[in-house]
Motif scaffolding. Structure first.
Motif, PDB file in Angstrom:
ATOM      1  N   ASP A  31       0.834  -1.211   0.000  1.00 49.27           N
ATOM      2  CA  ASP A  31       0.000   0.000   0.000  1.00 49.27           C
ATOM      3  C   ASP A  31       0.865   1.256   0.000  1.00 49.27           C
ATOM      4  N   GLU A  32       1.909   1.277   0.859  1.00 47.98           N
ATOM      5  CA  GLU A  32       2.807   2.431   0.921  1.00 47.98           C
ATOM      6  C   GLU A  32       3.503   2.627  -0.417  1.00 47.98           C
ATOM      7  N   LEU A  33       3.958   1.525  -0.978  1.00 50.04           N
ATOM      8  CA  LEU A  33       4.661   1.567  -2.259  1.00 50.04           C
ATOM      9  C   LEU A  33       3.734   2.009  -3.377  1.00 50.04           C
ATOM     10  N   ASP A  34       2.502   1.522  -3.340  1.00 49.98           N
ATOM     11  CA  ASP A  34       1.528   1.833  -4.375  1.00 49.98           C
ATOM     12  C   ASP A  34       1.231   3.333  -4.427  1.00 49.98           C
ATOM     13  N   GLU A  35       1.229   3.992  -3.279  1.00 49.53           N
ATOM     14  CA  GLU A  35       0.911   5.420  -3.214  1.00 49.53           C
ATOM     15  C   GLU A  35       2.098   6.315  -3.553  1.00 49.53           C
ATOM     16  N   ALA A  36       3.294   5.770  -3.493  1.00 52.24           N
ATOM     17  CA  ALA A  36       4.493   6.579  -3.714  1.00 52.24           C
ATOM     18  C   ALA A  36       4.722   6.861  -5.198  1.00 52.24           C
ATOM     19  N   VAL A  37       5.235   8.046  -5.486  1.00 51.80           N
ATOM     20  CA  VAL A  37       5.711   8.368  -6.827  1.00 51.80           C
ATOM     21  C   VAL A  37       7.225   8.150  -6.765  1.00 51.80           C
ATOM     22  N   ILE A  38       7.708   7.195  -7.544  1.00 52.12           N
ATOM     23  CA  ILE A  38       9.110   6.808  -7.404  1.00 52.12           C
ATOM     24  C   ILE A  38       9.909   7.239  -8.620  1.00 52.12           C
ATOM     25  N   GLN A  39      10.933   8.018  -8.332  1.00 53.42           N
ATOM     26  CA  GLN A  39      11.815   8.542  -9.380  1.00 53.42           C
ATOM     27  C   GLN A  39      13.227   8.585  -8.795  1.00 53.42           C
ATOM     28  N   PHE A  40      14.185   8.062  -9.533  1.00 53.91           N
ATOM     29  CA  PHE A  40      15.580   8.069  -9.096  1.00 53.91           C
ATOM     30  C   PHE A  40      16.440   8.764 -10.133  1.00 53.91           C
ATOM     31  N   ASP A  41      17.344   9.596  -9.664  1.00 45.50           N
ATOM     32  CA  ASP A  41      18.372  10.127 -10.560  1.00 45.50           C
ATOM     33  C   ASP A  41      19.360   9.006 -10.823  1.00 45.50           C
ATOM     34  N   ILE A  42      20.065   9.120 -11.929  1.00 41.49           N
ATOM     35  CA  ILE A  42      21.095   8.126 -12.209  1.00 41.49           C
ATOM     36  C   ILE A  42      22.472   8.743 -12.017  1.00 41.49           C
ATOM     37  N   LYS A  43      23.436   7.891 -11.739  1.00 44.23           N
ATOM     38  CA  LYS A  43      24.817   8.325 -11.586  1.00 44.23           C
ATOM     39  C   LYS A  43      25.312   8.788 -12.950  1.00 44.23           C
ATOM     40  N   GLN A  44      25.882   9.980 -12.993  1.00 44.09           N
ATOM     41  CA  GLN A  44      26.362  10.516 -14.268  1.00 44.09           C
ATOM     42  C   GLN A  44      27.687   9.868 -14.657  1.00 44.09           C
ATOM     43  N   LYS A  45      27.712   9.341 -15.866  1.00 40.67           N
ATOM     44  CA  LYS A  45      28.910   8.702 -16.418  1.00 40.67           C
ATOM     45  C   LYS A  45      29.026   9.132 -17.873  1.00 40.67           C
ATOM     46  N   LYS A  46      30.174   8.841 -18.440  1.00 42.33           N
ATOM     47  CA  LYS A  46      30.375   9.156 -19.861  1.00 42.33           C
ATOM     48  C   LYS A  46      29.351   8.391 -20.711  1.00 42.33           C
ATOM     49  N   GLU A  47      29.107   7.160 -20.323  1.00 40.58           N
ATOM     50  CA  GLU A  47      28.167   6.311 -21.067  1.00 40.58           C
ATOM     51  C   GLU A  47      27.289   5.557 -20.081  1.00 40.58           C
ATOM     52  N   ASN A  48      26.007   5.490 -20.350  1.00 41.42           N
ATOM     53  CA  ASN A  48      25.063   4.739 -19.528  1.00 41.42           C
ATOM     54  C   ASN A  48      24.303   3.760 -20.407  1.00 41.42           C
ATOM     55  N   ASP A  49      24.438   2.466 -20.101  1.00 45.18           N
ATOM     56  CA  ASP A  49      23.678   1.453 -20.813  1.00 45.18           C
ATOM     57  C   ASP A  49      22.472   1.065 -19.972  1.00 45.18           C
ATOM     58  N   TYR A  50      21.303   1.114 -20.585  1.00 48.10           N
ATOM     59  CA  TYR A  50      20.061   0.773 -19.910  1.00 48.10           C
ATOM     60  C   TYR A  50      19.792  -0.717 -20.100  1.00 48.10           C
ATOM     61  N   LEU A  51      20.188  -1.503 -19.115  1.00 47.73           N
ATOM     62  CA  LEU A  51      20.027  -2.954 -19.173  1.00 47.73           C
ATOM     63  C   LEU A  51      18.559  -3.311 -18.950  1.00 47.73           C
TER      64      LEU A  51
END
Length: 183
Positions: A36-56
Motif C-alpha cells: 500500500d505504501e509503495l503503491d501510493e508513492a511516486v518513485i523517481q531516481f536520478d542516475i549516476k552521471q557517467k560518460k556512457e550509460n547502458d540501460y540494461l
C-alpha cells in the motif's frame, strides 16, 4: 523443474546506476506487507552521471528493477505479482526511462543440503523443489542474499528474446549434485 538465479550482467561496466534509492523508499517497502505504501508513492531516481550509460533490461543494484520489455514477459508467467513504475532520470541528458519494481514472494525452499559460512552468508545454495510449489519467480526466505529465482519455463522465454544485461545461473537442487554452474 530446473531453477536459475536471475542477475545483472556485471561484465557491463557502463550499466546505468540509480542513486538515492533509499532516500526515496524504505528497505522494508520491498516486501508484500508494504504494498500500500509503495503503491501510493511516486518513485523517481536520478542516475549516476557517467560518460556512457547502458540501460540494461535488468538492474539488481541497489534494488531489482526490470525494463518494460522484461516486465511484460515476467507478467505473462506471473500475472499476480505486484508491480510499481519507477522512472530513472538522467538530468544531464534530459532523459527519462521507465523501469518496474516487482515485489516477489519469499519462499521457504532451502534444502537442508544448503551450506553457510560462519558469518551467516550462503556458501552453497541448494533448493528443495518440493517446497517451491508453482512459483515462477521468487526470492528465497531465510538467506540474506537477495537472489531472484526463476523457473525453467521463464528462463527459456527470456533466452528466446534478445534481452540485454541479464545473466542466468543454474541452481543446485536437493538430490541433484551439479558438477559446475552454467551461465
Amino acid at each position: 523443474m530446473n531453477y536459475f538465479i536471475l542477475s545483472q550482467d556485471e561484465r557491463i561496466a557502463s550499466a546505468v546506476e540509480p542513486t538515492g534509492v533509499f532516500d526515496v523508499i524504505r528497505q522494508e517497502w520491498l516486501t508484500t506487507e508494504y504494498q500500500d505504501e509503495l503503491d501510493e508513492a511516486v518513485i523517481q531516481f536520478d542516475i549516476k552521471q557517467k560518460k556512457e550509460n547502458d540501460y540494461l533490461d535488468f538492474l539488481d543494484r541497489p534494488i531489482p528493477l526490470y525494463s518494460n520489455r522484461l516486465k511484460t514477459i515476467i507478467h505473462k508467467f506471473a500475472p499476480k505479482l505486484f508491480v510499481k513504475s519507477v522512472v530513472l532520470v538522467d538530468r544531464e541528458r534530459i532523459k527519462q526511462d521507465l523501469y518496474w519494481l516487482m515485489i516477489l514472494p519469499r519462499v521457504n525452499c532451502l534444502s537442508e543440503q544448503s551450506e553457510f559460512h560462519r558469518d551467516g552468508s550462503l556458501k552453497r545454495l541448494v533448493l528443495d523443489p518440493d517446497k517451491i510449489g508453482r512459483h515462477t519467480i521468487f526470492q528465497i526466505e531465510g538467506i540474506r542474499e537477495p537472489y531472484i529465482i526463476i523457473d525453467l519455463r521463464l528462463a527459456e522465454a527470456l533466452l528466446r528474446r534478445d534481452f540485454f544485461g541479464i545473466r542466468l545461473k543454474k541452481v543446485e537442487q536437493a538430490g541433484r549434485r551439479m558438477s559446475h554452474a552454467h551461465d
